[in-house]
Scaffold this active site. Structure first.
Site, PDB file in Angstrom:
ATOM      1  N   CYS A 164       0.835  -1.201   0.000  1.00 44.15           N
ATOM      2  CA  CYS A 164       0.000   0.000   0.000  1.00 44.15           C
ATOM      3  C   CYS A 164       0.873   1.255   0.000  1.00 44.15           C
ATOM      4  O   CYS A 164       2.051   1.206   0.334  1.00 44.15           O
ATOM      5  CB  CYS A 164      -0.878   0.021   1.235  1.00 44.15           C
ATOM      6  SG  CYS A 164      -1.719  -1.529   1.534  1.00 44.15           S
ATOM      7  N   TRP A 216      -3.421  -2.153  -1.249  1.00 42.14           N
ATOM      8  CA  TRP A 216      -3.198  -3.447  -1.886  1.00 42.14           C
ATOM      9  C   TRP A 216      -3.733  -4.446  -0.882  1.00 42.14           C
ATOM     10  O   TRP A 216      -3.145  -4.648   0.181  1.00 42.14           O
ATOM     11  CB  TRP A 216      -1.701  -3.643  -2.140  1.00 42.14           C
ATOM     12  CG  TRP A 216      -1.448  -4.685  -3.159  1.00 42.14           C
ATOM     13  CD1 TRP A 216      -1.605  -4.567  -4.505  1.00 42.14           C
ATOM     14  CD2 TRP A 216      -1.004  -6.014  -2.930  1.00 42.14           C
ATOM     15  NE1 TRP A 216      -1.279  -5.738  -5.119  1.00 42.14           N
ATOM     16  CE2 TRP A 216      -0.911  -6.643  -4.192  1.00 42.14           C
ATOM     17  CE3 TRP A 216      -0.675  -6.745  -1.793  1.00 42.14           C
ATOM     18  CZ2 TRP A 216      -0.504  -7.963  -4.341  1.00 42.14           C
ATOM     19  CZ3 TRP A 216      -0.280  -8.051  -1.938  1.00 42.14           C
ATOM     20  CH2 TRP A 216      -0.198  -8.650  -3.208  1.00 42.14           C
ATOM     21  N   ASN A 233      -0.277   1.152   6.499  1.00 39.05           N
ATOM     22  CA  ASN A 233       0.423   0.092   5.759  1.00 39.05           C
ATOM     23  C   ASN A 233       0.938  -0.880   6.802  1.00 39.05           C
ATOM     24  O   ASN A 233       1.411  -0.459   7.858  1.00 39.05           O
ATOM     25  CB  ASN A 233       1.643   0.644   5.018  1.00 39.05           C
ATOM     26  CG  ASN A 233       1.265   1.398   3.788  1.00 39.05           C
ATOM     27  OD1 ASN A 233       0.089   1.541   3.488  1.00 39.05           O
ATOM     28  ND2 ASN A 233       2.279   1.904   3.090  1.00 39.05           N
ATOM     29  N   GLY A 234       0.928  -2.184   6.474  1.00 37.36           N
ATOM     30  CA  GLY A 234       1.437  -3.175   7.418  1.00 37.36           C
ATOM     31  C   GLY A 234       0.336  -4.129   7.829  1.00 37.36           C
ATOM     32  O   GLY A 234      -0.735  -4.175   7.213  1.00 37.36           O
ATOM     33  N   GLU A 293      14.800 -24.174  -8.810  1.00 31.36           N
ATOM     34  CA  GLU A 293      14.501 -22.738  -8.752  1.00 31.36           C
ATOM     35  C   GLU A 293      15.731 -21.893  -9.110  1.00 31.36           C
ATOM     36  O   GLU A 293      15.623 -20.898  -9.820  1.00 31.36           O
ATOM     37  CB  GLU A 293      13.968 -22.387  -7.345  1.00 31.36           C
ATOM     38  CG  GLU A 293      13.655 -20.917  -7.117  1.00 31.36           C
ATOM     39  CD  GLU A 293      12.616 -20.323  -8.077  1.00 31.36           C
ATOM     40  OE1 GLU A 293      11.975 -21.065  -8.830  1.00 31.36           O
ATOM     41  OE2 GLU A 293      12.484 -19.088  -8.076  1.00 31.36           O
ATOM     42  N   HIS A 331      23.217 -40.571 -15.624  1.00 31.21           N
ATOM     43  CA  HIS A 331      22.364 -41.315 -16.561  1.00 31.21           C
ATOM     44  C   HIS A 331      22.162 -40.552 -17.864  1.00 31.21           C
ATOM     45  O   HIS A 331      21.219 -40.837 -18.603  1.00 31.21           O
ATOM     46  CB  HIS A 331      21.020 -41.651 -15.897  1.00 31.21           C
ATOM     47  CG  HIS A 331      21.191 -42.538 -14.703  1.00 31.21           C
ATOM     48  ND1 HIS A 331      21.489 -43.882 -14.807  1.00 31.21           N
ATOM     49  CD2 HIS A 331      21.170 -42.265 -13.375  1.00 31.21           C
ATOM     50  CE1 HIS A 331      21.615 -44.397 -13.599  1.00 31.21           C
ATOM     51  NE2 HIS A 331      21.443 -43.431 -12.702  1.00 31.21           N
TER      52      HIS A 331
END
Ligand code: M6R
Length: 608
Positions: A2, A75, A101-102, A481, A504
């Site tokens: 946010c 957000w 925010n948070g 990853e 392999h």
């Protein structure tokens, strides 16, 4: 994440605030709101969707008179994107207004407490408790109410607060969520990020943890949580607006890598209570959880890789068999889903077409779906029966880093929860694992601080043709990853192999000087990995090993070693991924690639 902007001064506040919010749009948001003291009362407007809607509603702010106000782009975290959940939030009389925010971790307890006192809530947010709590403590002195409120809340916050009875003051406070304040000849500003106010001032003061700021039109005062006034020095920002968006980092990807300690903390800490793990979002009793016989994890790309790690961790800790599928395969392979099975879909965006289709396929067969999702209100979040959110905030770089780390963390929490209810991990071991989990953010930070060494090493491989990643067990999952991170942004061909499988076929590709990254964090597989390193070295490979701090003798086999701090082997992926992300990043930077927007890729793959 946010955005917050606040202003008090000689200029009309609303246009300044809307302009500041527009500079934070790149961060992503789903709704916006603004509150301004208009001389008599706090006047406000909120709207779901783009900031443009709010601008149209207020004629660019001109229809909102007043010289003191706060604004917010939200957000969604607690509660879907909606007008009710958009900030600012208010007390019932609408005399106190808050943007936040948070995450307020104990908001449910506080909400219950306030409801018993007669407070009525109109949103699903954690933020609304702050407005009512301020109202509860406010007896004419706003600072006293703020201090008392802050002592009750647990979690993270950056706050902008207005009190209608104090129209000449704007209040701000911060803990674990960024907040800056600034001043010019025409007024004082608050912002969650520097770009919001860079147009007005380049002299900003960073508000530190548990500090409170009282801003007037021409001056401001800082206080610590002990109510003592403190002195703070502003700093001069010399970044351009483009760099400021990235908080001074060269790319969003690097910025997001550096946000990982916070992301991991935000995902873990609201779910750890008094030495136990509580995942209320599961909406399942311990008995129901203990009855789960099998787990299917379905996802794409990095989310799939997080799922592969999840398989190893859940099977090891909770002894539940886990199958992991690529969503694009799962949806067409007519999977056998037995009774007592749980289906978990993982997605950062919550919009990935294949994952969504796999979810629908499993749902059609009558299975309950648990989503591990980052974007609140996304299609997967809406269609899953229950959602365990990863609190990573918006991710802008196409190559995921912080959302992937948050997905790993969410899977660890699940694995431990299952282990607890099934009794497969004793109390002492559980406490030890919890401790390791809580230490991860600091250890990630330590690893991020080795970035110069990794960069130096990466620069030697800018012209590489092929790079291989090998590992066993959990280390194979992280190799997948690491390899994807490298290839998607640097365009160097790379493959990940289970180390025992190399002989392999793939070993025939190893030539003089080929880089092989060998991840070895699992004590019981360590000797086997050393043998695999020797094997590839004998074919001319140059080996970079990633291993635990105790395995110093690996230096006899490998050419270059990155050590990761000590943790429980089941959580080692969260640490081993950091040097691999940095390596991929610096190879791509060195090759001059468009790191944040690699060719042919989109952040969210909404087509099949
Ligand atoms: O939004 P999702 O988590 O569902 O996305 C899945 C993949 O498309 C995503 O992880 C992709 O592989 C990233 N480019 C990896 O960095």
């Amino acid at each position: 994440m946010c955005g917050i902007v606040g202003y008090i001064g000689e200029k009309q506040a609303a246009p300044v605030i809307l302009d500041g919010l527009s500079r934070l749009e790149y961060r992503g948001y789903d709704s916006a709101g603004i509150a301004v003291f208009d001389g008599e009362a706090i006047n406000y407007k909120k709207s779901i969707g783009r900031l443009k809607v709010l601008e149209n509603l207020t004629r660019g702010g001109l229809d909102m008179p007043g010289f003191c106000g706060i604004g917010h782009t939200r957000w969604a975290t607690h509660g879907v994107p909606s007008n009710e959940n958009a900030h600012p939030h208010f007390n019932q009389k609408e005399t106190i207004s808050v943007v936040h925010n948070g995450i307020i971790e104990n908001y449910l307890q506080l909400k219950k407490y306030l409801e018993k006192k007669g407070y009525v809530f109109v949103s699903e947010t954690d933020t609304e408790v702050l407005a009512h709590l301020l109202d509860y403590y406010y007896k004419g002195n706003p600072m006293e109410a703020i201090f008392r409120m802050l002592r009750r809340v647990e979690g993270s916050y950056a706050l902008g607060i207005l009190f209608a009875e104090h129209p000449d003051t704007l209040f701000a406070a911060r803990k674990d969520s960024p907040l800056v304040v600034g001043q010019n000849e025409e007024g004082c500003f608050i912002a969650s990020d520097v770009p919001a106010i860079l147009k007005y001032t380049r002299k900003v003061t960073y508000v530190d943890n548990q500090e409170i700021v009282k801003l007037h039109a021409s001056h401001m005062h800082f206080y610590n949580i002990d109510e003592e006034e403190i002195q703070k020095e502003p700093v001069l920002i010399d970044w351009d607006a483009n760099a400021a968006e990235k908080a001074g980092y060269e790319h969003f990807m690097l910025k997001e890598m550096y946000e990982q300690p916070k992301t991991v903390t935000d995902t873990i800490s609201p779910r750890i209570r008094k030495g136990d793990i509580q995942i209320e979002e599961l909406h399942m009793s311990d008995e129901e959880l203990a009855a789960v016989r099998k787990i299917h994890i379905v996802a794409c790309g990095s989310a799939y890789h997080a799922g592969v790690t999840g398989k190893y961790v859940i099977e090891r800790l909770a002894r539940i068999p886990v199958e992991v599928d690529l969503a694009s395969e799962f949806r067409y392979r007519d999977p056998i889903l037995e009774e007592g099975a749980m289906v978990i879909v993982i997605s950062q965006s919550g919009e990935t077409a294949d994952t969504l289709a796999a979810l629908r396929e499993a749902k059609k067969r009558g299975f309950q779906i648990l989503g591990i999702v980052n974007v609140v209100g996304s299609s997967i979040a809406r269609e899953a029966d229950n959602v365990l959110y990863t609190w990573a905030g918006p991710e802008i770089a196409v190559a995921t880093t912080k959302a992937y780390s948050a997905q790993l963390t969410a899977l660890y929490l699940l694995a431990m929860k299952f282990a607890k209810v099934r009794g497969t991990v004793g109390n002492e071991e559980f406490a030890r694992l919890l401790n390791c989990l809580e230490r991860l953010p600091y250890q990630i930070e330590r690893l991020l601080n080795t970035k110069e060494q990794i960069q130096k090493f990466a620069n030697r491989y800018l012209a590489a043709k092929d790079i291989f990643f090998i590992g066993r067990g959990i280390d194979y999952a992280i190799s997948l990853e690491g390899s994807l991170k490298l290839k998607e942004i640097s365009y160097i061909h790379s493959e990940a192999y289970a180390a025992g499988e190399l002989k392999h076929g793939t070993i025939s590709l190893i030539e003089d000087g080929t880089l092989v990254t060998a991840v070895s964090t699992q004590p019981e597989l360590y000797q086997k990995m050393v043998s695999n390193i020797v094997e590839v070295k004998a074919r001319g490979a140059f080996v970079m090993a990633v291993t635990g701090e105790d395995n110093r003798e690996i230096e006899r086999a490998a050419d270059y070693v990155v050590y990761i701090p000590e943790t429980a082997p089941v959580f080692a992926n969260s640490l081993a991924i950091i040097p691999l992300q940095l390596f991929g990043y610096y190879v791509a930077v060195g090759r001059g690639c468009d790191v944040d927007k690699p060719r042919n890729l989109a952040k969210s793959v909404t087509v099949e």
